[in-house]
Design a protein around this motif. Structure first.
Motif, PDB file in Angstrom:
ATOM      1  N   ASP A  82       0.460  12.869  28.142  1.00 51.18           N
ATOM      2  CA  ASP A  82       0.073  13.406  26.842  1.00 51.18           C
ATOM      3  C   ASP A  82      -0.990  14.487  27.043  1.00 51.18           C
ATOM      4  OD1 ASP A  82      -1.002  13.855  24.265  1.00 51.18           O
ATOM      5  OD2 ASP A  82      -0.802  11.745  23.696  1.00 51.18           O
ATOM      6  N   PRO A  83      -0.703  15.716  26.647  1.00 53.19           N
ATOM      7  CA  PRO A  83      -1.663  16.798  26.869  1.00 53.19           C
ATOM      8  C   PRO A  83      -2.975  16.637  26.099  1.00 53.19           C
ATOM      9  CG  PRO A  83       0.197  17.562  25.550  1.00 53.19           C
ATOM     10  CD  PRO A  83       0.532  16.182  26.007  1.00 53.19           C
ATOM     11  N   ARG A  84      -3.003  15.760  25.096  1.00 51.03           N
ATOM     12  CA  ARG A  84      -4.260  15.511  24.366  1.00 51.03           C
ATOM     13  C   ARG A  84      -5.283  14.767  25.208  1.00 51.03           C
ATOM     14  NH1 ARG A  84      -2.536  11.991  19.439  1.00 51.03           N
ATOM     15  NH2 ARG A  84      -1.320  11.103  21.141  1.00 51.03           N
ATOM     16  N   ILE A  85      -4.811  13.987  26.189  1.00 51.62           N
ATOM     17  CA  ILE A  85      -5.709  13.110  26.940  1.00 51.62           C
ATOM     18  C   ILE A  85      -6.622  13.938  27.837  1.00 51.62           C
ATOM     19  CG2 ILE A  85      -5.859  11.217  28.599  1.00 51.62           C
ATOM     20  CD1 ILE A  85      -3.111  10.256  27.526  1.00 51.62           C
ATOM     21  N   GLN A  86      -7.932  13.805  27.576  1.00 43.74           N
ATOM     22  CA  GLN A  86      -8.951  14.519  28.342  1.00 43.74           C
ATOM     23  C   GLN A  86      -9.747  13.582  29.244  1.00 43.74           C
ATOM     24  OE1 GLN A  86     -10.721  15.802  24.623  1.00 43.74           O
ATOM     25  NE2 GLN A  86     -10.327  17.937  25.170  1.00 43.74           N
ATOM     26  N   ALA A  87      -9.745  12.307  28.909  1.00 50.65           N
ATOM     27  CA  ALA A  87     -10.556  11.329  29.633  1.00 50.65           C
ATOM     28  C   ALA A  87      -9.945   9.950  29.400  1.00 50.65           C
ATOM     29  CB  ALA A  87     -11.995  11.372  29.129  1.00 50.65           C
ATOM     30  N   MET A  88     -10.555   8.928  29.985  1.00 50.73           N
ATOM     31  CA  MET A  88      -9.999   7.584  29.834  1.00 50.73           C
ATOM     32  C   MET A  88     -11.083   6.545  30.079  1.00 50.73           C
ATOM     33  SD  MET A  88      -6.656   6.096  31.808  1.00 50.73           S
ATOM     34  CE  MET A  88      -5.710   7.516  31.247  1.00 50.73           C
ATOM     35  N   ASN A  89     -11.132   5.536  29.216  1.00 45.76           N
ATOM     36  CA  ASN A  89     -11.942   4.359  29.502  1.00 45.76           C
ATOM     37  C   ASN A  89     -11.054   3.397  30.276  1.00 45.76           C
ATOM     38  OD1 ASN A  89     -13.160   5.145  26.508  1.00 45.76           O
ATOM     39  ND2 ASN A  89     -14.679   4.472  27.992  1.00 45.76           N
ATOM     40  N   ILE A  90     -11.527   2.970  31.436  1.00 44.01           N
ATOM     41  CA  ILE A  90     -10.832   1.975  32.247  1.00 44.01           C
ATOM     42  C   ILE A  90     -11.779   0.794  32.315  1.00 44.01           C
ATOM     43  CG2 ILE A  90      -9.811   1.457  34.504  1.00 44.01           C
ATOM     44  CD1 ILE A  90      -9.316   4.506  34.802  1.00 44.01           C
ATOM     45  N   THR A  91     -11.413  -0.282  31.604  1.00 40.36           N
ATOM     46  CA  THR A  91     -12.355  -1.384  31.424  1.00 40.36           C
ATOM     47  C   THR A  91     -11.698  -2.742  31.636  1.00 40.36           C
ATOM     48  OG1 THR A  91     -11.907  -1.620  29.048  1.00 40.36           O
ATOM     49  CG2 THR A  91     -13.603  -0.051  29.669  1.00 40.36           C
ATOM     50  N   SER A  92     -12.543  -3.723  31.892  1.00 33.20           N
ATOM     51  CA  SER A  92     -12.098  -5.107  31.982  1.00 33.20           C
ATOM     52  C   SER A  92     -13.199  -6.001  31.435  1.00 33.20           C
ATOM     53  CB  SER A  92     -11.790  -5.480  33.427  1.00 33.20           C
ATOM     54  OG  SER A  92     -11.352  -6.815  33.501  1.00 33.20           O
ATOM     55  N   ASN A  93     -12.838  -6.887  30.533  1.00 31.07           N
ATOM     56  CA  ASN A  93     -13.776  -7.874  30.008  1.00 31.07           C
ATOM     57  C   ASN A  93     -13.583  -9.148  30.818  1.00 31.07           C
ATOM     58  OD1 ASN A  93     -14.353  -5.972  27.996  1.00 31.07           O
ATOM     59  ND2 ASN A  93     -12.762  -6.786  26.674  1.00 31.07           N
ATOM     60  N   ASN A  94     -14.645  -9.636  31.418  1.00 30.54           N
ATOM     61  CA  ASN A  94     -14.556 -10.793  32.299  1.00 30.54           C
ATOM     62  C   ASN A  94     -15.310 -11.967  31.712  1.00 30.54           C
ATOM     63  OD1 ASN A  94     -13.244  -9.937  35.056  1.00 30.54           O
ATOM     64  ND2 ASN A  94     -14.392  -8.206  34.251  1.00 30.54           N
ATOM     65  N   GLY A  95     -14.583 -12.850  31.044  1.00 29.70           N
ATOM     66  CA  GLY A  95     -15.159 -14.018  30.403  1.00 29.70           C
ATOM     67  C   GLY A  95     -15.231 -13.828  28.899  1.00 29.70           C
ATOM     68  N   GLU A  96     -15.175 -14.947  28.206  1.00 24.09           N
ATOM     69  CA  GLU A  96     -15.129 -14.940  26.741  1.00 24.09           C
ATOM     70  C   GLU A  96     -16.326 -14.225  26.123  1.00 24.09           C
ATOM     71  OE1 GLU A  96     -14.451 -18.323  23.355  1.00 24.09           O
ATOM     72  OE2 GLU A  96     -13.778 -18.766  25.393  1.00 24.09           O
ATOM     73  N   ILE A  97     -17.522 -14.464  26.650  1.00 27.06           N
ATOM     74  CA  ILE A  97     -18.726 -13.839  26.106  1.00 27.06           C
ATOM     75  C   ILE A  97     -18.675 -12.320  26.256  1.00 27.06           C
ATOM     76  CG2 ILE A  97     -21.232 -13.621  26.429  1.00 27.06           C
ATOM     77  CD1 ILE A  97     -21.234 -16.633  27.097  1.00 27.06           C
ATOM     78  N   ALA A  98     -17.966 -11.842  27.264  1.00 30.01           N
ATOM     79  CA  ALA A  98     -17.823 -10.396  27.489  1.00 30.01           C
ATOM     80  C   ALA A  98     -16.687  -9.799  26.671  1.00 30.01           C
ATOM     81  CB  ALA A  98     -17.605 -10.125  28.974  1.00 30.01           C
ATOM     82  N   GLY A  99     -16.012 -10.611  25.877  1.00 32.62           N
ATOM     83  CA  GLY A  99     -14.951 -10.109  25.019  1.00 32.62           C
ATOM     84  C   GLY A  99     -13.539 -10.332  25.539  1.00 32.62           C
ATOM     85  N   GLN A 100     -13.392 -11.095  26.631  1.00 28.87           N
ATOM     86  CA  GLN A 100     -12.049 -11.365  27.140  1.00 28.87           C
ATOM     87  C   GLN A 100     -11.338 -12.303  26.173  1.00 28.87           C
ATOM     88  OE1 GLN A 100     -11.883 -12.999  31.134  1.00 28.87           O
ATOM     89  NE2 GLN A 100      -9.651 -12.900  31.201  1.00 28.87           N
ATOM     90  N   VAL A 101     -10.156 -11.907  25.711  1.00 31.73           N
ATOM     91  CA  VAL A 101      -9.391 -12.691  24.744  1.00 31.73           C
ATOM     92  C   VAL A 101      -8.277 -13.461  25.438  1.00 31.73           C
ATOM     93  CG1 VAL A 101      -7.959 -12.571  22.671  1.00 31.73           C
ATOM     94  CG2 VAL A 101      -9.965 -11.086  22.887  1.00 31.73           C
ATOM     95  N   VAL A 102      -7.513 -12.800  26.294  1.00 31.24           N
ATOM     96  CA  VAL A 102      -6.453 -13.461  27.069  1.00 31.24           C
ATOM     97  C   VAL A 102      -7.047 -13.807  28.429  1.00 31.24           C
ATOM     98  CG1 VAL A 102      -4.142 -13.249  28.054  1.00 31.24           C
ATOM     99  CG2 VAL A 102      -4.658 -12.167  25.853  1.00 31.24           C
ATOM    100  N   MET A 103      -7.006 -15.076  28.781  1.00 31.04           N
ATOM    101  CA  MET A 103      -7.645 -15.532  30.008  1.00 31.04           C
ATOM    102  C   MET A 103      -6.735 -15.371  31.234  1.00 31.04           C
ATOM    103  SD  MET A 103     -10.643 -16.119  29.169  1.00 31.04           S
ATOM    104  CE  MET A 103     -11.165 -15.691  27.532  1.00 31.04           C
ATOM    105  N   HIS A 104      -6.224 -14.174  31.379  1.00 28.06           N
ATOM    106  CA  HIS A 104      -5.473 -13.724  32.559  1.00 28.06           C
ATOM    107  C   HIS A 104      -6.049 -12.345  32.838  1.00 28.06           C
ATOM    108  CE1 HIS A 104      -1.436 -13.411  34.831  1.00 28.06           C
ATOM    109  NE2 HIS A 104      -2.072 -12.269  35.073  1.00 28.06           N
TER     110      HIS A 104
END
Length: 145
Positions: A82-104
């Motif tokens: 997609d030519p609109r894409i200029q940047a990207m957040n690459i993230t991982s939430n590790n643990g429920e308190i960090a916002g992880q919803v699916v525990m995989h």
């Protein structure tokens, strides 16, 4: 990875096994990458290991090597899509308190462009630290290696 390394009641394990459909963008022996159903921005992809690992705290060095090597390839493909894409957040939430919803374990690739309206909030607590405090925190972490 083998199906024996997956668990029955995990949403992402079910996607890996093909029990739940997904919009798969990339797959090899170690990972599966598919569109996130939430689509924070168009092209939002999740990459999951084909071995059930709850989060990065469960990874061995071998797991990390096999899984993480796919990050650049997937990120570049999303950006090129997609030519609109200029940047990207690459993230991982590790643990429920960090916002992880699916525990995989999974990594989010969230495409970004000027004016997309997404706000990621952080805070700067540098004013609460002096040289001594920084060194204490550093030493505590270093001692774990």
């Amino acid at each position: 990875m083998t199906k024996a390394e997956l668990i029955d009641d995990c949403l992402f394990c079910k996607i890996i096994r093909g029990e739940i459909p997904s919009y798969t963008v990339f797959e090899n022996d170690d990972v599966k990458a598919f569109l996130d159903i939430s689509q924070v921005n168009e092209g939002h992809v999740l990459m999951v290991p084909k071995k059930h690992l709850t989060n990065f705290f469960d990874y061995s060095a071998e797991d990390a090597s096999r899984f993480m090597q796919c990050v650049p390839e997937i990120a570049k493909a999303i950006k090129a899509s997609d030519p609109r894409i200029q940047a990207m957040n690459i993230t991982s939430n590790n643990g429920e308190i960090a916002g992880q919803v699916v525990m995989h374990s999974h990594i989010h690739f969230i495409p970004r462009w000027e004016g997309d309206g997404i706000k990621f909030f952080t805070r700067n607590n540098a004013d609460q630290y002096d040289e001594k405090k920084y060194q204490e925190v550093c030493d505590r972490i270093k001692a774990q290696f």
